[in-house]
Design a protein around this motif. Structure first.
Motif, PDB file in Angstrom:
ATOM      1  N   ALA A   1       0.793  -1.213  -0.164  1.00  0.00           N
ATOM      2  CA  ALA A   1      -0.046   0.153   0.205  1.00  0.00           C
ATOM      3  C   ALA A   1       0.861   1.405  -0.119  1.00  0.00           C
ATOM      4  N   ALA A   2       2.008   1.233   0.661  1.00  0.00           N
ATOM      5  CA  ALA A   2       3.010   2.364   0.679  1.00  0.00           C
ATOM      6  C   ALA A   2       3.428   2.580  -0.585  1.00  0.00           C
ATOM      7  N   ARG A   3       3.810   1.328  -1.196  1.00  0.00           N
ATOM      8  CA  ARG A   3       4.396   1.684  -2.962  1.00  0.00           C
ATOM      9  C   ARG A   3       3.346   2.232  -3.629  1.00  0.00           C
ATOM     10  N   TRP A   4       2.026   1.877  -3.489  1.00  0.00           N
ATOM     11  CA  TRP A   4       0.930   2.431  -4.216  1.00  0.00           C
ATOM     12  C   TRP A   4       0.728   3.896  -4.077  1.00  0.00           C
ATOM     13  N   ARG A   5       0.818   4.209  -3.005  1.00  0.00           N
ATOM     14  CA  ARG A   5       0.818   5.699  -2.421  1.00  0.00           C
ATOM     15  C   ARG A   5       1.897   6.492  -2.945  1.00  0.00           C
ATOM     16  N   LEU A   6       3.257   6.030  -3.032  1.00  0.00           N
ATOM     17  CA  LEU A   6       4.249   6.784  -3.556  1.00  0.00           C
ATOM     18  C   LEU A   6       4.202   6.929  -5.198  1.00  0.00           C
ATOM     19  N   ALA A   7       3.462   5.996  -5.620  1.00  0.00           N
ATOM     20  CA  ALA A   7       3.431   5.793  -7.224  1.00  0.00           C
ATOM     21  C   ALA A   7       2.076   6.428  -7.547  1.00  0.00           C
ATOM     22  N   ALA A   8       1.260   6.845  -6.613  1.00  0.00           N
ATOM     23  CA  ALA A   8       0.062   7.730  -6.906  1.00  0.00           C
ATOM     24  C   ALA A   8      -0.801   6.706  -7.835  1.00  0.00           C
ATOM     25  N   GLN A   9      -0.863   5.505  -7.180  1.00  0.00           N
ATOM     26  CA  GLN A   9      -1.763   4.328  -7.851  1.00  0.00           C
ATOM     27  C   GLN A   9      -3.149   4.393  -6.744  1.00  0.00           C
ATOM     28  N   TYR A  10      -3.802   5.573  -6.817  1.00  0.00           N
ATOM     29  CA  TYR A  10      -4.992   5.682  -5.971  1.00  0.00           C
ATOM     30  C   TYR A  10      -6.215   4.774  -6.083  1.00  0.00           C
ATOM     31  N   THR A  11      -6.323   4.218  -7.362  1.00  0.00           N
ATOM     32  CA  THR A  11      -7.410   3.287  -7.714  1.00  0.00           C
ATOM     33  C   THR A  11      -6.999   2.033  -6.782  1.00  0.00           C
ATOM     34  N   LEU A  12      -5.972   1.573  -6.899  1.00  0.00           N
ATOM     35  CA  LEU A  12      -5.668   0.310  -6.216  1.00  0.00           C
ATOM     36  C   LEU A  12      -5.658   0.351  -4.458  1.00  0.00           C
TER      37      LEU A  12
ATOM     38  N   SER B   1       6.778  11.590  10.954  1.00  0.00           N
ATOM     39  CA  SER B   1       6.010  11.307   9.958  1.00  0.00           C
ATOM     40  C   SER B   1       4.755  11.711   9.893  1.00  0.00           C
ATOM     41  N   VAL B   2       3.845  11.453  11.151  1.00  0.00           N
ATOM     42  CA  VAL B   2       2.667  11.853  11.365  1.00  0.00           C
ATOM     43  C   VAL B   2       2.602  13.271  11.419  1.00  0.00           C
ATOM     44  N   ALA B   3       3.546  14.079  11.992  1.00  0.00           N
ATOM     45  CA  ALA B   3       3.577  15.501  12.031  1.00  0.00           C
ATOM     46  C   ALA B   3       3.698  15.895  10.637  1.00  0.00           C
ATOM     47  N   TYR B   4       4.285  15.402   9.854  1.00  0.00           N
ATOM     48  CA  TYR B   4       4.572  15.823   8.494  1.00  0.00           C
ATOM     49  C   TYR B   4       3.148  15.852   7.873  1.00  0.00           C
ATOM     50  N   VAL B   5       2.701  14.432   7.871  1.00  0.00           N
ATOM     51  CA  VAL B   5       1.502  14.558   7.127  1.00  0.00           C
ATOM     52  C   VAL B   5       0.295  15.474   7.764  1.00  0.00           C
ATOM     53  N   ARG B   6       0.243  15.501   8.827  1.00  0.00           N
ATOM     54  CA  ARG B   6      -0.700  16.329   9.642  1.00  0.00           C
ATOM     55  C   ARG B   6      -0.687  17.880   9.050  1.00  0.00           C
ATOM     56  N   THR B   7       0.194  18.370   8.586  1.00  0.00           N
ATOM     57  CA  THR B   7       0.276  19.568   7.765  1.00  0.00           C
ATOM     58  C   THR B   7      -0.499  19.682   6.635  1.00  0.00           C
TER      59      THR B   7
ATOM     60  N   GLN C   1      23.664  14.584   3.595  1.00  0.00           N
ATOM     61  CA  GLN C   1      24.331  13.658   4.544  1.00  0.00           C
ATOM     62  C   GLN C   1      23.783  12.155   4.212  1.00  0.00           C
ATOM     63  N   VAL C   2      22.693  12.028   3.669  1.00  0.00           N
ATOM     64  CA  VAL C   2      22.100  10.795   3.156  1.00  0.00           C
ATOM     65  C   VAL C   2      21.801  10.570   1.750  1.00  0.00           C
ATOM     66  N   ALA C   3      21.619   9.392   1.348  1.00  0.00           N
ATOM     67  CA  ALA C   3      21.438   9.120  -0.180  1.00  0.00           C
ATOM     68  C   ALA C   3      19.592   9.121  -0.138  1.00  0.00           C
ATOM     69  N   GLU C   4      19.385   9.568  -1.332  1.00  0.00           N
ATOM     70  CA  GLU C   4      17.959   9.641  -1.889  1.00  0.00           C
ATOM     71  C   GLU C   4      17.287   8.374  -1.621  1.00  0.00           C
ATOM     72  N   ASN C   5      16.409   8.363  -0.738  1.00  0.00           N
ATOM     73  CA  ASN C   5      15.539   7.295  -0.517  1.00  0.00           C
ATOM     74  C   ASN C   5      14.084   7.359   0.193  1.00  0.00           C
ATOM     75  N   VAL C   6      13.363   6.387   0.160  1.00  0.00           N
ATOM     76  CA  VAL C   6      12.253   6.623   1.045  1.00  0.00           C
ATOM     77  C   VAL C   6      12.436   6.202   2.450  1.00  0.00           C
ATOM     78  N   TYR C   7      12.353   7.180   3.498  1.00  0.00           N
ATOM     79  CA  TYR C   7      12.508   6.796   4.844  1.00  0.00           C
ATOM     80  C   TYR C   7      10.999   6.801   5.578  1.00  0.00           C
ATOM     81  N   CYS C   8      10.839   5.866   6.254  1.00  0.00           N
ATOM     82  CA  CYS C   8       9.471   5.830   7.209  1.00  0.00           C
ATOM     83  C   CYS C   8       8.457   6.338   6.153  1.00  0.00           C
ATOM     84  N   GLY C   9       8.520   6.008   4.952  1.00  0.00           N
ATOM     85  CA  GLY C   9       7.256   6.394   4.239  1.00  0.00           C
ATOM     86  C   GLY C   9       7.341   7.569   3.546  1.00  0.00           C
ATOM     87  N   THR C  10       8.359   8.431   3.670  1.00  0.00           N
ATOM     88  CA  THR C  10       8.575   9.847   3.166  1.00  0.00           C
ATOM     89  C   THR C  10       9.880   9.890   2.150  1.00  0.00           C
TER      90      THR C  10
END
Length: 395
Positions: A115-126, A199-205, A273-282
């Motif tokens: 489900a997290a992969r669907w979210r990042l890929a904007a696969q909202y129907t799934l 991450s919840v504080a991030y989304v709460r915005t 300081q970090v590599a480009e990646n998805v960390y804790c869903g972001t």
């Protein structure tokens, strides 16, 4: 129920395939949609029907909404909109779950990761197709779990609520989005995970964006930064950097250039300081921060927008970034190009956003506004503009 191609679905698919620039071959469409070439040929010839999942895969590959391929299409109202009440019903009973079966924990983990992969890929129907039942199942698992297991299940609930919220927020169901965020805030303390809390504080915005309450949103993020863990590991650095990145955007919406610049500088230093990646869903890293620099500049307007045009000459978001991030870059870039009178470039940017993440692009209010403006101002290539404006329901 399969769409009957003899009634026109196949010919619509062939039309939109030929309308892609450069023209898409049947082989390219088959590869992009993960459908057999022979199946594509038979569909276009009207020799076989098209199931819903196949139609959606073809539509995504063509950068159109599935409803534009159907012969029984009605108003610009997608299946995702129609499914939102099921999400609402699922969370209404979060504290009084039914007694249906529960899958093993390892299967629930795998489903949440998908489900997290669907979210990042904007696969909202799934997401809307699968999340209502998953949310109900997770609620059952959480309430039936022993004390030792509840923390992990609470974390899975937070991630599932976040996937559902992505759909609710993007599709304008802001009340539903706010309820999902409150459920994230209800569940996250039991996880004992400071990174998930960040991450919840991030989304709460999102609730502050929706209410245009930018100053309180900035205060909430700064409080979350004060509470976030010391940035020693890559996930901790990314969590803190994502909060700074989000704070820069909402400060930009508040037209607070000083705060926006300060938070961007902090985010940039942490991203280095970090590599480009998805960390804790972001997603976080140097490229993601660069995309947010564009967002901030567009929000601040005036002389800041010129930097966006300069950046676009030399840089494009790499394909490894989540689709939602990349399409967002082109949506923001199109708005900057509109302000500079670059109508052709703006239309190309909007089309690029659609190719990357059609569902995300179609529901973005800026896309509708800019497509409507382009349609009024521009006369060349009127047919393509009209098709695009109808696709995103621009008025």
């Amino acid at each position: 129920m399969p769409a009957r191609t003899k009634d026109g679905v196949g010919s619509r698919i062939a039309y939109y395939r030929s309308a892609v620039r450069p023209k898409m071959t049947q082989q390219q469409l088959a590869e992009a949609a993960c459908v057999a070439l022979g199946t594509i040929r038979k569909i276009e010839r009207g020799e076989r029907g098209v199931g819903d999942s196949t139609l959606e895969a073809i539509a995504d590959a063509l950068g159109v909404d599935p409803i534009r391929l159907r012969t029984d299409r009605g108003p610009a109202h997608t299946r995702v909109h129609d499914a939102l009440p099921a999400l609402s019903a699922a969370i209404a009973a979060y504290d009084i779950p039914d007694d249906n079966p529960i899958r093993p924990l390892h299967e629930l983990r795998a489903t949440i990761a998908e489900a997290a992969r669907w979210r990042l890929a904007a696969q909202y129907t799934l997401i809307v197709r699968n999340l209502p039942d998953l949310l109900a199942e997770l609620a059952r698992a959480y309430h039936q779990a022993s004390t030792g297991r509840r923390g992990e299940l609470a974390g899975l609930l937070v991630k599932a609520y976040r996937a559902a919220d992505a759909v609710a927020y993007k599709f304008g169901a802001h009340d539903l989005s706010a309820r999902l965020i409150e459920l994230m805030r209800w569940a996250v303390p039991e996880t004992g995970d400071p990174l998930l809390t960040a991450s919840v504080a991030y989304v709460r915005t999102e609730t502050f964006f929706a209410a245009r309450a930018h100053a309180p949103g900035l205060r909430a993020l700064e409080q979350a930064l004060d509470a976030s863990p010391a940035p020693d590991t890559a996930p901790q650095i990314a969590a803190r950097g994502a909060l700074h990145m989000r704070a820069a955007v909402i400060a930009g919406r508040a037209r607070d250039a000083v705060a926006a610049t300060a938070h961007l500088n902090e985010a940039r230093a942490l991203a280095d300081q970090v590599a480009e990646n998805v960390y804790c869903g972001t997603a976080f890293g140097p490229d993601t921060v660069r995309i947010h620099e564009v967002s901030v500049a567009v929000s601040l307007g005036d002389e800041h927008v010129g930097r966006v045009i300069g950046l676009a000459r030399d840089w494009r978001p790499p394909k490894g970034l989540p689709a939602e991030r990349r399409s967002g870059f082109y949506i923001e870039l199109a708005r900057a190009q509109m302000w500079f009178g670059l109508a052709d470039d703006a239309f190309e940017s909007l089309k690029a956003a659609r190719r990357i993440a059609p569902q995300h692009t179609r529901e973005h209010p800026w896309v509708r506004e800019d497509a409507a403006t382009l349609r009024r101002l521009k006369r060349a290539d009127a047919e393509s503009l009209t098709n695009f404006a109808e696709w995103c329901a621009a008025t």
